[in-house]
Each structure stands twice: as structure tokens, then as C-alpha cells.
Design a protein around this motif. Sequence first.
Motif, PDB file in Angstrom:
ATOM      1  N   VAL A 132       0.826  -1.207   0.000  1.00  0.00           N
ATOM      2  CA  VAL A 132       0.000   0.000   0.000  1.00  0.00           C
ATOM      3  C   VAL A 132       0.861   1.258   0.000  1.00  0.00           C
ATOM      4  N   GLU A 133       1.991   1.195   0.690  1.00  0.00           N
ATOM      5  CA  GLU A 133       2.814   2.388   0.907  1.00  0.00           C
ATOM      6  C   GLU A 133       3.832   2.633  -0.194  1.00  0.00           C
ATOM      7  N   ILE A 134       3.943   1.736  -1.183  1.00  0.00           N
ATOM      8  CA  ILE A 134       5.035   1.846  -2.157  1.00  0.00           C
ATOM      9  C   ILE A 134       4.899   3.118  -2.996  1.00  0.00           C
ATOM     10  N   LYS A 135       3.752   3.364  -3.525  1.00  0.00           N
ATOM     11  CA  LYS A 135       3.566   4.546  -4.368  1.00  0.00           C
ATOM     12  C   LYS A 135       3.726   5.827  -3.563  1.00  0.00           C
ATOM     13  N   PHE A 136       3.151   5.841  -2.363  1.00  0.00           N
ATOM     14  CA  PHE A 136       3.290   7.034  -1.517  1.00  0.00           C
ATOM     15  C   PHE A 136       4.770   7.290  -1.186  1.00  0.00           C
ATOM     16  N   ARG A 137       5.494   6.232  -0.926  1.00  0.00           N
ATOM     17  CA  ARG A 137       6.921   6.388  -0.580  1.00  0.00           C
ATOM     18  C   ARG A 137       7.705   6.960  -1.753  1.00  0.00           C
ATOM     19  N   GLY A 138       7.427   6.482  -2.949  1.00  0.00           N
ATOM     20  CA  GLY A 138       8.129   7.019  -4.118  1.00  0.00           C
ATOM     21  C   GLY A 138       7.848   8.482  -4.327  1.00  0.00           C
ATOM     22  N   GLU A 139       6.585   8.876  -4.171  1.00  0.00           N
ATOM     23  CA  GLU A 139       6.239  10.292  -4.350  1.00  0.00           C
ATOM     24  C   GLU A 139       6.809  11.159  -3.225  1.00  0.00           C
ATOM     25  N   LEU A 140       6.841  10.601  -2.023  1.00  0.00           N
ATOM     26  CA  LEU A 140       7.444  11.354  -0.912  1.00  0.00           C
ATOM     27  C   LEU A 140       8.940  11.591  -1.152  1.00  0.00           C
ATOM     28  N   GLU A 141       9.624  10.583  -1.653  1.00  0.00           N
ATOM     29  CA  GLU A 141      11.043  10.746  -1.966  1.00  0.00           C
ATOM     30  C   GLU A 141      11.253  11.805  -3.039  1.00  0.00           C
ATOM     31  N   PHE A 142      10.386  11.777  -4.059  1.00  0.00           N
ATOM     32  CA  PHE A 142      10.487  12.795  -5.102  1.00  0.00           C
ATOM     33  C   PHE A 142      10.222  14.184  -4.533  1.00  0.00           C
ATOM     34  N   LEU A 143       9.242  14.289  -3.630  1.00  0.00           N
ATOM     35  CA  LEU A 143       8.919  15.577  -3.023  1.00  0.00           C
ATOM     36  C   LEU A 143      10.111  16.121  -2.236  1.00  0.00           C
ATOM     37  N   ILE A 144      10.748  15.280  -1.455  1.00  0.00           N
ATOM     38  CA  ILE A 144      11.877  15.735  -0.638  1.00  0.00           C
ATOM     39  C   ILE A 144      13.027  16.220  -1.524  1.00  0.00           C
ATOM     40  N   THR A 145      13.297  15.509  -2.609  1.00  0.00           N
ATOM     41  CA  THR A 145      14.367  15.962  -3.503  1.00  0.00           C
ATOM     42  C   THR A 145      14.051  17.314  -4.128  1.00  0.00           C
ATOM     43  N   LYS A 146      12.776  17.593  -4.388  1.00  0.00           N
ATOM     44  CA  LYS A 146      12.412  18.898  -4.952  1.00  0.00           C
ATOM     45  C   LYS A 146      12.336  19.984  -3.872  1.00  0.00           C
ATOM     46  N   MET A 147      11.917  19.593  -2.672  1.00  0.00           N
ATOM     47  CA  MET A 147      11.816  20.573  -1.576  1.00  0.00           C
ATOM     48  C   MET A 147      13.160  21.226  -1.280  1.00  0.00           C
ATOM     49  N   TYR A 148      14.194  20.432  -1.276  1.00  0.00           N
ATOM     50  CA  TYR A 148      15.509  20.916  -0.855  1.00  0.00           C
ATOM     51  C   TYR A 148      16.464  21.043  -2.041  1.00  0.00           C
ATOM     52  N   GLU A 149      15.905  21.396  -3.198  1.00  0.00           N
ATOM     53  CA  GLU A 149      16.774  21.621  -4.334  1.00  0.00           C
ATOM     54  C   GLU A 149      17.524  22.932  -4.147  1.00  0.00           C
ATOM     55  N   LYS A 150      18.657  23.025  -4.801  1.00  0.00           N
ATOM     56  CA  LYS A 150      19.524  24.193  -4.688  1.00  0.00           C
ATOM     57  C   LYS A 150      20.030  24.564  -6.070  1.00  0.00           C
ATOM     58  N   ASP A 151      19.809  25.823  -6.430  1.00  0.00           N
ATOM     59  CA  ASP A 151      20.203  26.311  -7.753  1.00  0.00           C
ATOM     60  C   ASP A 151      19.547  25.486  -8.854  1.00  0.00           C
ATOM     61  N   GLY A 152      18.298  25.090  -8.595  1.00  0.00           N
ATOM     62  CA  GLY A 152      17.577  24.311  -9.588  1.00  0.00           C
ATOM     63  C   GLY A 152      17.973  22.858  -9.669  1.00  0.00           C
ATOM     64  N   VAL A 153      18.852  22.412  -8.766  1.00  0.00           N
ATOM     65  CA  VAL A 153      19.322  21.027  -8.779  1.00  0.00           C
ATOM     66  C   VAL A 153      18.651  20.283  -7.626  1.00  0.00           C
ATOM     67  N   PRO A 154      17.948  19.180  -7.907  1.00  0.00           N
ATOM     68  CA  PRO A 154      17.279  18.447  -6.813  1.00  0.00           C
ATOM     69  C   PRO A 154      18.289  17.895  -5.814  1.00  0.00           C
ATOM     70  N   LEU A 155      17.771  17.605  -4.637  1.00  0.00           N
ATOM     71  CA  LEU A 155      18.609  16.983  -3.606  1.00  0.00           C
ATOM     72  C   LEU A 155      19.076  15.613  -4.081  1.00  0.00           C
ATOM     73  N   PRO A 156      20.367  15.302  -3.951  1.00  0.00           N
ATOM     74  CA  PRO A 156      20.839  13.979  -4.380  1.00  0.00           C
ATOM     75  C   PRO A 156      20.161  12.866  -3.592  1.00  0.00           C
ATOM     76  N   MET A 157      19.844  11.803  -4.299  1.00  0.00           N
ATOM     77  CA  MET A 157      19.179  10.669  -3.668  1.00  0.00           C
ATOM     78  C   MET A 157      19.843   9.383  -4.146  1.00  0.00           C
ATOM     79  N   ILE A 158      19.905   8.413  -3.271  1.00  0.00           N
ATOM     80  CA  ILE A 158      20.471   7.105  -3.584  1.00  0.00           C
ATOM     81  C   ILE A 158      19.569   6.039  -3.000  1.00  0.00           C
ATOM     82  N   CYS A 159      19.415   4.961  -3.713  1.00  0.00           N
ATOM     83  CA  CYS A 159      18.607   3.829  -3.238  1.00  0.00           C
ATOM     84  C   CYS A 159      19.545   2.649  -2.998  1.00  0.00           C
ATOM     85  N   ILE A 160      19.431   2.028  -1.813  1.00  0.00           N
ATOM     86  CA  ILE A 160      20.282   0.909  -1.443  1.00  0.00           C
ATOM     87  C   ILE A 160      19.405  -0.329  -1.277  1.00  0.00           C
ATOM     88  N   MET A 161      19.800  -1.412  -1.913  1.00  0.00           N
ATOM     89  CA  MET A 161      19.012  -2.650  -1.902  1.00  0.00           C
ATOM     90  C   MET A 161      19.813  -3.740  -1.195  1.00  0.00           C
TER      91      MET A 161
END
Length: 1598
Positions: free
Chosen positions: A275-304
Motif C-alpha cells: 500500500v505504501e510503495i507509491k506514496f513512498r516514491g512520491e514522498l522521496e520525489f517531493l523531498i528531492t524537490k523541496m531541498y533543491e539548490k540552484d535548480g538542482v534536486p537533492l541527491p538521492m540514492i537507493c540501497i538494496m
Amino acid sequence: MLSPTRAGPFGISPSKIFQGIEMSLKLLKGNSTFSYTAFEQWIKKEIKVRECCVFIKKMDGELEPICHCGNVRSAHSEGIQIHGETEKWDKTTHTTLTECSAYGKINFLDEDTTIQPEYIRVASDYGDRKNIQRMEKLLREFWGCKQPGLLISVIGGNKSFHAPHDVCLHFQHGLLNAAKSTNGWIITSGQDEGVTKLVGDIIGRSILTSKIYTIGVANWGKTWNKEMLLRKNNRFNESITDYTTSIPELGSASLEPNHSHFFLVDDGTTQASGVEIKFRGELEFLITKMYEKDGVPLPMICIMLEGGSQSIEMALNSLRMGQPLVVIKGSGRAADIVCTACEMTSFKEDFIDGEFVVRGVINEEGKRDISDMLEACFSKFTENSMIEKLLKSVVEIASFKKQITVYKIDGSEPLDFAILSSLMKSIGESAARMRQLKLAITWGHEKVAKELIFEKKDYKFRPDELNSLLMFSIINRRVGFIRLLLDYGADLKNFLTAPSLTKLYNILPKNSGAFKLLTRFDRAVSLRDVGELMERIMEGTFHSFLTQEKYNQDMREDDRFDNPYDLMMLYSALIDAPDMAKFFWENSRTPIATSLIVHKIFLFLDKMESQWARVDEEMTEKLETSAREFEKLACGLMTICYHNYDKPDWIQILIVPLKEWGGLNLFDLATIIEAKNFIAHAAYQSYLTDLWMGQLKPTINAGRLFVCLVPPLPIFLPYNKLPMTKKDLARKILRGQEITTRARKRVNEDVEFASATGANDSDDGDSVRSPDLKEKLYYFYTSPVIKFYLNSLTYLAFLLLYGYGLLVDDKSLVISQNGSRLEWQDLYTIVFVLSTVPVEINQIRNGRTKSNLKKVVDHFADTYNLMDFIAVCMFMVAFALKASTPYYCSSSKLAEGDSNDCTIGSSMNLNHFGNYHANRLLSAMCFSFYCFRFVQLFEINDQIGPKVFMLKKMSIDLFFFLFLLMVFTIAYGVSSQALLYPFRETSVGEVIFELMGRSYLNVFGEIDLDGFDEHLKTGHCRAWDSTIFDSEIAKPSECTAKSLLHTEVGRVNYYVAFTLLSLYLLFVNIMLINLLIAIFSNTYENVETQSGIIYKTQRAEMILEFRERPPLPNPVSLLYFLFKTSKFVYRRYIKKINYEKDLQKMISSMPNRHSSMAYRSSLMEAECRAQFIRQNKSDSGDRMISHTMTNESTGTDSSHYLDLSAKINRLEGQLTVATENISKISDLLKQRVQGKTKRDSTTSADQVKPRRPGSPQSVFKEILERVRAKRNSYDEAFNELSEEEEEKEVGSVAGLLKEPTLATWGSLVTHSQALTTPYPGTDIERFKLEKGQIAWKSNFDYTPPVYDNEEIPQLDPKKPNELRFNHVDSDGVDRISFIGKYTVHEGFPRNPKGRTGLIGKGNLPRWGPNKLAVTIVTRYKEQPGSSDSGEVPGGVINKQGQPVVEVLLLKMEGSPHYMFPQGFLAPSETVKHAHQRVVLDLCYDFCNQTKIAQIPIAASIDPIFSQYKELSSSYMDDPMNTDNSWMEVSAATVHDNQNAMSSDFKLGSGVIQIVWFTVTERPDLHPNMVTLLRKTLTVLKSYSPYTAAEEAESGLSG
């Protein structure tokens, strides 16, 4: 059940109480983050949850029916609709959005954690791009989350998590390092199981040291005890909810307690997964856009890590969003499947939509293999129809191979390194590149940035971008990145402007000393503050240029500094960053001076730490270590200058004025800073000797000087020639005398330094001259050595006459019979004491600091100066008392009371009797002070000087020891006196004096037991005669000590007092006195080890003091000061002569050579620094620096710097600085030519002579050609080396070879003996290696045989996976290679010299380096009695002018060659001990001897090893070496000067013969041993049977 440790007696958790208090305080202070009422209103308005609104029965439960949503009937809201069982339940129609009823903070009752995470329940409807925007306000305003530097999304297994333990540990530590170093956020599933539990555990362990935002996105329906999170169940506070994490039911999971925030996603059901998978993906995208700097999104990495089917889905979503993925190989299930798919993927170029696109594809066979893996992993948990869907997802994941980084845990690289590498691969535009680079800087992985960004050269950084990165690197203290940025285009001089330096000082680390010292005012830090701080650190001895107005007002961006590296070095020292300071030191303009300044800064910060009362031993030790390191840098660099240059050159380095440090020179700086090790340096002491002798020849001995103290004998002594200085030239010009152009030119250059550098005697007559008779007398009596002799003699005369006046009482010494009491010796003593006053004032005036008050304080901080002041004051008072006594009277007459001899005429006056005795008392004490003061003159002696220093240190120890002694003395004295002397009627002063004096004398053995009885009688008998006791108490008939002992009172008091005396003597005489002896012994040992440095430091202080003394000794110095004062007054105020003004004007008009000389000195320092850095690297870091310091401080021979290797290094150093400085030298020479043309109007430009062949340009050109030619011959030898191996070989070979040839160079950088086949003792053939296949970097099909000899002792396990290579393990086995760090591949160490064609241990006992100690024992070959040509009868045999030596050789079983004593190092054994043990065991069978027999053997061998000298420690090319096991040799030589090792040997194990071989012929040795023998003969400078060509070939010729 609630944990009893988590709840109070009323069921209230202490954490709830603390939370309530905290919130109350925040509200009182007005600092609450937000209004909770506003938060509730926003929740009610914006956030909804989804609940089931129609009950449709699915099945019967234990108590009541269960709906299709998974809840029982009672769990639904009241008034819910109930439909029939036949109706199909649908989530979209049978659920509805309702008001959020679960939010606030969670208090985990049964978990030992202080975290109270925020949580909120949200509907799954918010998992789209539009609705997710509402979470931004929640994160920013209501939860107050700070901006992250990185977003890390962790996906992996939960219920069925079975990753290996070592993989989990690597994952935890790598994740924590990544989050802490970047201030990163971590997003997980939030459940207390599987990979999320691993994340929570490591976050919880680090909670006290760092706060890491960890956000859990969990499924509300599968959350255990979710009913407790509903707000209607709150019992204590409306914002805090209690929650327990008891064992959950199957299909649900508790929340992980170490998270900081939770999003609980709800779709109205309790059993649905994902149930939470789609919400989690959108939340991650939101955080990268929230804290963008000079038009560059926040760096994100996924670890499996490991994972199931949902992990595959989340990984695919992340890749579709363009985020990089790190998959941990070997963790199991989904992660391993993805890794396998990536390995099977190949890239294919397709033409899509009019352009070529490169995509990853997997062939059909690979897809079938992946499908089989999926079925094996997920067939138990998913339907077969899902396998095809998962296969498509995996194939699509593999198509994003360029975004995927497969990380294998093998110990070579940490996980955070792989994370950074993956981020770098995803770099796009410029702004993203800058942000990722700053992440790399924060992490400190410059290697990743270099490989993935800088070396690609697909983007050119702008200067402002480089300056921004450089600023960020300096703030984060990343030395590697600073070096990398400067190598790739950054310019420190362009970066370091006045505003940027000011900015650096305004963002100081709060834990640094500079922060406390500079942020004392409520304003921004200015450069003036920094300059004033530097002046404070240097104790006001120079004026900092940073205090100039242009650096503090209206600063401009183009205000740059000429010495940026020096300024950055000071900044690094002030923020306690020694590594960064060392880097800037490598490019400093004045490296020696700046090292001493930084040394002083660290000492100052250490001093301030103690004043701030911060008990931080680690910080104190760190600062002291840093101070020592930079002093060693200065000493080591000065050592190379001292040996590489002639005396005029290195003295020029010492005395040339430094503009950066207020015009002070290096000699002054070392003196001011009191850098003892630098003061003890040979260069400093040599120049000090020149100052000591003045213009006298240094070869004159002390006796000759002492005899010539009386004029005119000084004119017959040899003197240095005098240079024609600028002042001499100016005087001659003013007098109208002609000066030749040649002499003018020589004077205009640097002859003002000629007297200091000792170059006078070699100069021609045009610029030097011999002193005349007047000048000889002047220079003789103004030299410090003569001042010292004369002052010593006059001081000794003063003490003799002063003592004579105190001891002799003779009326014949009366000068006047009219009442004067002055005696003839008083005249000399009075004048002598008065003459010391202007001397002391002159010393204060010549103080180092600029503040007059500081000069006075510093002057009296010296014990001798304070004694002078006290003695002068006491003498003046005593003299006044003596002068006020009107009559002279002998002490015997005064004692007898006979006043007849004390009268003149008929009157008798003894009213001044007290004055007379007060005068005698003060005079006696004053004489003691002057005697103690005389001790200073002995400090110039190398034997007595350190002893005087010991007395000072022991006096301090004794002072503190007296406090301990006083405790015992008072305790015993008062107790015993109270028992022996009851009812005493004496004064307090008398009592104190008696009890303290008696107790103190007991320490020295004055027991007086008879007096003990007498004291008992005296103290008690008075009590019997008084009315103190009742009459009924029996009294002895006669009061004696014996009778008193028969009474109860007397007996008790006596024995108690005696017991106290015994205990007192036991503690004081045995314990305390021995403690004092131990303290003194420790002080003696500490001082004795530094006696050389102490003597040289005291010598420097004495010479510099007498350098400033007047030329006339006391008391005649009064005439000198009177003359100087009268001359000053006459010329300044009466005649008002302008001669000095005209003279200075003439001098200032002459060309100033200080700037060019300073530039020349900086070139010499740069050249020496380049050589120093190379030697430092080749000698394994600080060992070379400490060795350099040891040589200079102990005065041992440092001629190793003069060998051919040093000359090659010197040429390389000249090559390094040549290209940068040739143009500057040319410009400087052109300016000189142009200046001369302007001054001489009669000379045209065409008449300027061409440069001589020896000009700087031709010299540098020749150097370039020679070094390039030599380096070209080495290129072929490096073909088989990797880049890392090249760096190691250049460092190590440069220290071993003197004049290397191609053959020897190649034999050292690779191996040949190790390729011998078959392997020794076997029939195993090695794998045949062609040229170019030895290096590990070459790739080919390499399948060598495996061999482990099972017959030899197995010291290591068969599989070395658990061994700690490149370390000393817990058993003491040293696995650190002599030649540096070696690689470990799949748990096996790799031979650092490359492949050998055989894997395994072979015949060697250990994996990795097997260290062999080889000892070469030598002695001189003596001639018994005959005397032939070239031989000394009974002495050492010489051949070709060189002594012949004998070497100790052994013949071992099964060996065709002789060999030296050798053996492997034992665990925890030092190298020197191993060499000694090998000789004892093989030559004397030491281990099998009895204890009694071992004593004389060891006693005879120990003196030999005092001559122990290590030759080399390196890799040994041997046939027994394999790919995984190799031999390294530590070779040392010991010379038997006393022939202690006779032929009375006892053969050790395996030894069949021991001989002394005379090295007039070549012994039969193994080739490796021949090289060591050659080097030994070279070290001993003895005869060698090897030809010069062979010596050169071995690299060992001298």
C-alpha cells in the motif's frame, strides 16, 4: 506487559514527565516550534485517512465476523452500512476519506530509547504528484526538519530476511558513515523487522553522537497495536501517545523505535501489501524537490539489501525516477537476482524517435536463468503467474545498468564509497556536478571525484566554481580535495582575497581554539582581530600586516595576498588542523619560518586549553604532538639546507629579514619562540659560535684569549677581514673619497651579510679590508666571549671582596676617624652593585617585545634577573644601615658590652647597635644571593650547565614534596607535644618552633630518646603539683620519668607518643624519603636524556645576553653608560647634528638587496623542501623526520645526506622549481641591468655584456638535460608497474640506490628469482609468465598451480580469511609489509611485486610477508705481529688504503652456499631483538643452554649490539615466493670492535660450520646475500673485493 524500568509508580513514564517539562519550558520561553492548535487545525483540514464504510462479511472470526477490509464488525464506525455476503467488496466504493485520527508523538513504553518520533496516518490517495505536496508543509513547518545533504532510501527484506552477518555489519557501518558525514536522511519501511531493524539498531547506537533523520513509511493496516496510536486512546498528553512493541501477530509488524518520523499509509484495509510503495516514491520525489539548490534536486540514492518482490518493485520505481541504485551483492534473494541480471546485461544501440539510444538487454538464455532464480526464491510466497511479472521487472531494472552500482563486500572499499561512486555516475548539468562534488568533499573520497569527474575532462570548471569548491574543502578540512582542486586548475592566490579570508575566520569550528579567542565580541571577526591574535601569540615581538587599515575597511575582492599558503597555514593551525597545515607548508614561501610560527601557535593553544580549565587530555596530547611535528619539520628542512649548501648560503637563510614576519629573520624567530630543538640545531649553533667569537677567528682557543685580555696583546690575534658595508661607503662618499665601481657593486649586493656568513676571507680586496689596530682592540673587547671573561673576573673579584668585608673585622680598615664606617673594600662593592642597575635597565630596553610593560614582566620572569633585583635592594638597604652607624666597633667589643673602643673623644653612643646588626644580617643574605647568581656563568659549560638545570627542576620537585612532608610533620608534632607536654604555658611562637623543629630534626635521625623521657617528666610533673587532679588520684612520691611510667596516665601517654614516633619515622624516613629519591631520579633521567638540547639552549641564552652587554665589565661599565648618555644628550639637544639623518638618507638611496636575497633564500628552501618531502615519503612518514632530529640533537654524523642519492634528489628538486623561477630570475636580472643603465648614463644598452656560461638559465638548462636523460633510461623498467606500484618504487628505491642503473632498478621493482621453476624441493612447474603479465593489472587467463607444504610447521590457517593483513594481529604477528600496503583479493594477500606463477604458501610458514632477520657480523682483520708494507704491526690489516674486515658465515644443512645468521621474526618480537636472538641461537645454541651458561654468553654479545645499525628493510626476491606468500628481509650489521665473539662457538640447530671469512676474496654466498655484504663494506668504508663497476651496478657504491 509494560517494562518496570520505563514507568513510574502511577503508570506514568519518566520520559513523559521530561517531555512535559520540556514543552512547558519552551512555552514559557516562547521558543516552541509551532502552535499545536494550528497543527491540529491543519491536520483536520488537509489530511484525511481512508476507512471502510460498508461491512460485507468475508468470514467468521473467533468472536465476530470479519469484513473484506480485514477488520471485525466492532472495529467499524457506528452507523456503518451492512451488505450481504454475495456482494463483491471494492476498495474504491466501499471505503471513504475521513478525518485523520492518528498523529502526534509516540512514546515507546517497552523500549530503552529517548526518541519520541513524530507520526501521522495518511490515506494512500496522497501517493500522487498533486496531493503529496501537502506533506511539504508538514515536514518544513510542523515537524521542523532541517535541510539534508543526501536522501538515502533503503529497501530490502522484512519477514523473510536472511542476509549474512558480515554483510549486515558492513551495511550498517557504511550507511551510518554516509548519513553522518552528509547530514543525510534515511527512508525505510518503518517496521521493526528485516533490513529496517538493522537500520534502527545502528541509528540507535549512534543517537548520543549524532541526530539522523530516519523516516519510516509503513503500512497502517499491517501495523501492530495500531489502535494505541489513535488519539482517542491518549491518556497523558494530547500530543504524545504511548505505544508498546510486543511480539506481533503473523502478518503484522511493530514500528521500529529508533526512527524520528513515521508516515502510516492507509487504504482502508488491514491485509493488503504494498500500500505504501507509491506514496513512498512520491514522498522521496517531493523531498528531492523541496531541498533543491540552484535548480538542482537533492541527491538521492537507493540501497538494496536482500529483499523480496516488493523490493524489486521499489527498486524499479526508483530507477524510473532517474535515481541511482546500489545493490549489495551476496546479501541474498532479490539483491543477488538483480546483480546476476546486471552481469548478464549487454548494451545495444537502437534507433528510436530519430536518435540513437543505448539500452541494456538480456538474451533469452539469461532470462531463463533469471526466471529459475525467481522461482527458487519466490515460489513459496507468490503465485506462478507473478514470476513472469517479476521477470519483466528484473529485466527492466537491468536495462538501467548504468544507474546501478553492484557492491561486493570484500574489504577493499566501504559502502559509503560505493554510494558516492553511484551518485557521481548520475551527474548531469553543471549545478548537479557542483552539488555532487560537495557531497564527495563532505565524504572525503577524492579518489571518486578524481576518477569520475576531473579525469574525464568533459567539463571545464569556471574559476568561481573552483573557488567555491576550494572554500568548501577548506571548511571541511579535506586536504585531499584541496590538493586535487589545485592540481586541476584552482589558484589559491586567486581564491584567497581579504573578504574570503575574513569569511573563513567568521565560520570557525566551535570546538577550535581560534573560535574562543576571536569571538569575544558581539561582532564579526575582522582581519585586524586575527593580526592582533597573532601578535598576542608571538608575545608582541612583531607587527602583523593584517592590522593594516586596507584589510579591515572597504575590503575589495582584488585585495590579494603575496603569501596565500603562509596565511592558510596559520589558519589551519588556529583551527587545529595539522594535516591541512602540512599541505600548505609544502607550498609555503618561507617553510622553515612558518613551521616555527605554527609550532608556537599549537603551544599557545595548548596553554590556553589549560587556562580554560578544559580537562581534555586527548586534546592536550594532540596539540603537543602537532607542535612537535612542526618543529621537526623546521629542523629536518634546516638539516637538508645545512648539508646541501655552503655556509654563506645556509646562514643567509637564517639571517635574511622576512617581510611576512615584521622583518624578523629565522634566527630571531627561533629565539623568540624558544624552539629548543631548532636552537640545538647544528646550523643555529654554528652561527651562534660566530656571534660568540665576533670578528675573532673561531680557531683561537680559550687559553690564548684569556692570556690576551690585557692590551696591547689583542692586536696580535688573528681577525676576520671586514667587509665594506653600505655605512662605510656612505661615510667615504660624504667625506669626498672616491669609490671604484667594482667596490660599489660588491657593496650594493649583499656584503652586509658577509661578516655573518663567513665569506669575508674569500672576497677580494675591492670589497674587504683588514681591521686596523684601533678596530682590532674594539672588536676584541666587544666580542661576547671577551665580555664573558671580563665580567666573570670582575664578578669573582666582587664576591671575594664582599666576603672579605663580611668576615674580617679590623679597625685598621677604618677610612675616617670622624665617624665614617666605610671600609676600602666597600667602595668596589658599592660601585659594582650600582653598575648592575644600568645593565639591567639596558636588558629590559633590549627586550624582545614591543610593550614596555611586557618587557619588564618578561625580564623579571627569569629567576636570575629576579635575584639580581632582590640582591640590589637588599644591598642598598644594608649600605644605608651601615652608613647610618656613626662609629666603628668590633663585634667582640660589642658582644662584651665594652664601649670604650666605640667612642671618639669622650662621648659614648651605642644607639645604632641594632642598625649595625641589621646591616650584617642583610649583607650576609645579600652575599648568598650573589653567590647563587654566580651559578649562571657555569651554564655555558657543557658538563655543568645541564646539572644546573637539574638543580632548578629538583628545587621545584622539592617544593611540592615539602607539602607532603608538612602534613606528616604537623600530625606527629602536635600529637606528640600534646601527650608529652600537657598544660603548657609558653608562647604560641615557641610552641610552633619547638614542635616543628623537633619533628623536622627527627627526619634526619635526631631522635634523642633520653630527651624523650625528660620531656615526659617536664610536661607531666607540673600536673602533679597543680590542683588539676583530684586528691583521690594516687600521686608518685617522687616525680621522675620512671615513676611516671608506673602511673596510668604517664604510661599511656609515653607509649602512645613512642608509637606515634615509630610510625612517623616509618612513613617519613622510609616512604617519603624514598619517594623523594625516586622523584629526583626521574628528574635526573629526564634531564640527562635532553642534556644536549638543554646545554645548547642555555648556551644560546648566554651568548645572546652577552651580545647585548656593554663592552666594559662591571663596575667600569658605569663609565660606558655615562659616556653613551652624555653623547646622546650632546648630539640630540645641544649640537643638534644632522649627520645620522644624512647618513640614513645616503644608505636608503642605495639599492636594497634584501628582497632579492629573500627571494634567493626562498628558492633554496623550496629546493630543500622538495628533497625533504621525497625522503619523508620514502622513509615511511615521520620516521625520517625523527631520525633527522636525532642526528642533529645528539650531534651524530649526518653525512648520509651527502651521498649520491641526495645529489640526485637535489637535481630533481632544482628541476621542480626551475621552470617556475627561470622567468622570475630573468626578470630580476633585466631589472638590474635596466637599473644600472639608468644610473650610468654613459653606458648604452648595447654595451651590456652577455650572460656568463654559469648564469642561472644555463645552470637550470643543464640540470634539465641531465635529469631528463637519466629518467629516460628508467622508463622501460616501469612498463610492468601499475600507478600505485610506481609511486611506491619511486619512494623506496630513491632511498636505497645511490647511482642506480637500469639493471638494478629493474631487479628491485620486479622479481626474477621468484619465477624460478620448478618450485624448490618439488617437481611443481610454475605457470609460465610472459613479459607484461607479471603485474596484477594485466588481464589474461591465469591458472597457476596451488602448493602448500604440509611438512613444515603450519603457523597460519589453511584459509587466511580471518587474518588481519596490513596490521599487527591479536597474536602479535606483524603482517605489515616493509614496502607498504599490499592488496587482499578474496581474502588472500597478493604479492606486491606481481605474479609468480604459483599460489598458496609454498614452503613458507605464513601468508603474506614472511619477515627474515639477516645479521651481518663483522670485525677487523688484525695482523698478529709482523709489519709489512701498508700494515700496522699488531693492528688492522689495510689493503689499498682501506681496512680489511672479517665476516661471520654459517654453513647450513642442505644449502650449497654460505649464509649470514638469519631467522624469521617471532610474534611480538622487535627487529633488533630478532637479530640478536638469531646470532645467539645459531652461533651458541643459546636456547638449549642452561640458565647459568646463558649469562656469560649474553654478557659478551650485548656490547656488540650497541653498534647495531639497520641496513635496509625490503622485499626479498627469492625462489620460495608465491603469489600469496613472500619473503621480506630486515638486514642489519653489527661490528665486533672488541673481538668478543671468539671461535668458541656452539653449533645451533641445522648449523654444520661457523667461520670468520676474510673479505679479501669473494665468499660463496647467495646472490641476495652478496648485495647485503657489499652494502656492509660500503658502510664500514672497508676494502671490497668487488669492482667499482659491480658496486655501481648494485647501487651501493659511495
